[in-house]
Design a protein around this motif. Structure first.
Motif: not given
Length: 373
Positions: A53-56, A61, A116, A124, A307
């Motif tokens: 997952v990628r933080e927005r 995410w 991470e 990520y 998260g």
């Protein structure tokens, strides 16, 4: 622990419920409620699965690599692939600094066990999802009528992965039934005596550190009834019911005959069963005294203040990063560096038999696909 209520409840601990705003969503919520009556038990469905997952910046995410990894290293490898794709984009754009940063990040995943990383200003993370299945007197829950199932038999691999690009955000509202399910799943922890102590300890710890959660789209797998109990297949799951049927059909035509060493005559009942599965697109199948079922699998990602939950220390993670593994094999003499890449690979008799069965199945599917065309 202080009691949280009203506006003091952080977003990751909230379960927001709203009325479905579309007929399909309303039908799905009704089916979910009926499932609570027909399949009241909630059971763990194999081990966890892992994705990237990628933080927005705007919150939440985004899923950039689907939750299909059966071990954390599977997702770490996918994360390295994401960085290589970013490097290719940077190279096309002529951004040398971005290219170098992405290549360094990708190479790091080749050598290090890292869950991470921050690349090009975005975080990520390898994230973890627990799998569950509903069960009742009829066994595990099969697919529901509202579950999307667009693919024809043998071509489920062409179905678009609806999970990729979704945003994991606990603030997103759900239907009533899904909200209740989320609360039920968050309350589940590993039972004492049923699992090793470190697994239970991690389960209890996760309930404290990641008390919120988000449900991912349902996936589908298969189960076999043995000694009166349904045993879920521990392998990966499919994004559609047809994907699970295709996996079962492959097992009937290839893997089961190979494992059992069946002759062509002994294979015939399994081949016929696979043909029936393709034709009927059913969810239950009996063959040679064995009973199989396509089952519906729920997945929950736990959420904490920082998260989605990452891998737990007790999660099985047998493979090291790819370059570490390569180095170990060279030290053991398994890889010498003198291999001729163009030389034919010699297979032992058992492996050759498996390759022949796969080739036969591939030929059958190609002919079937041409016939539909």
């Amino acid at each position: 622990m202080a009691e949280l209520d009203g506006e003091n409840v952080p977003a990751y601990r909230m379960v927001r419920v709203t009325a479905p705003d579309a007929p399909v969503a309303a039908l799905a919520d009704v089916e979910a409620w009926r499932a609570r009556e027909s399949y009241p038990e909630i059971l763990l469905a194999g081990g966890p699965v892992f994705g990237v997952v990628r933080e927005r910046e705007e919150g939440g995410w985004e899923i950039v690599s689907s939750f299909t990894g059966l071990a954390p290293q599977d997702a770490r490898d996918d994360m390295g692939c994401q960085f290589r794709k970013l490097a290719q984009e940077a190279e096309r754009d002529g951004d040398a600094d971005a290219y170098d940063e992405c290549v360094r990040a990708a190479k790091r995943t080749d050598w290090e066990t890292v869950d991470e990383m921050t690349v090009l200003g975005a975080r990520y993370r390898v994230a973890r999802a627990e799998r569950f299945v509903r069960s009742g007197r009829q066994g595990p829950e099969p697919p529901r009528p509202s579950d999307p199932d667009p693919a024809v038999p043998g071509e489920s691999y062409k179905t678009r992965d609806a999970e990729r690009g979704l945003v994991i955000d606990p603030f997103t509202a759900t239907g009533m039934s899904e909200g209740i399910l989320k609360v039920e799943l968050l309350a589940l922890v590993r039972k004492a005596g049923a699992v090793p102590g470190d697994v239970r300890d991690d389960s209890l710890r996760a309930a404290e550190t990641h008390p919120g959660g988000v449900l991912l789209p349902a996936t589908f797998g298969t189960a076999e009834k043995e000694y009166g109990h349904w045993r879920p297949d521990s392998a990966g799951t499919a994004t559609t019911p047809q994907g699970a049927r295709d996996t079962l059909a492959m097992g009937l035509r290839v893997m089961i005959p190979w494992h059992l060493g069946l002759t062509p005559e002994q294979r015939a009942p399994y081949m016929a069963a696979a043909d029936r599965l393709d034709a009927d697109r059913g969810d239950e199948l009996e063959v040679a005294g064995r009973r199989f079922k396509v089952v519906r699998i729920e997945r929950l990602v736990r959420i904490g203040p920082d998260g989605p939950e990452g891998p737990r220390p007790s999660d099985p993670d047998p493979q090291p990063p790819v370059m570490v593994q390569d180095q170990q094999l060279r030290e053991q003499g398994v890889i010498t560096g003198d291999e001729d890449e163009d030389a034919p690979i010699e297979l032992d008799e058992q492996t050759q038999r498996l390759a022949d069965l796969f080739r036969e199945e591939e030929t059958r599917r190609d002919a079937k696909s041409r016939g539909r065309g």
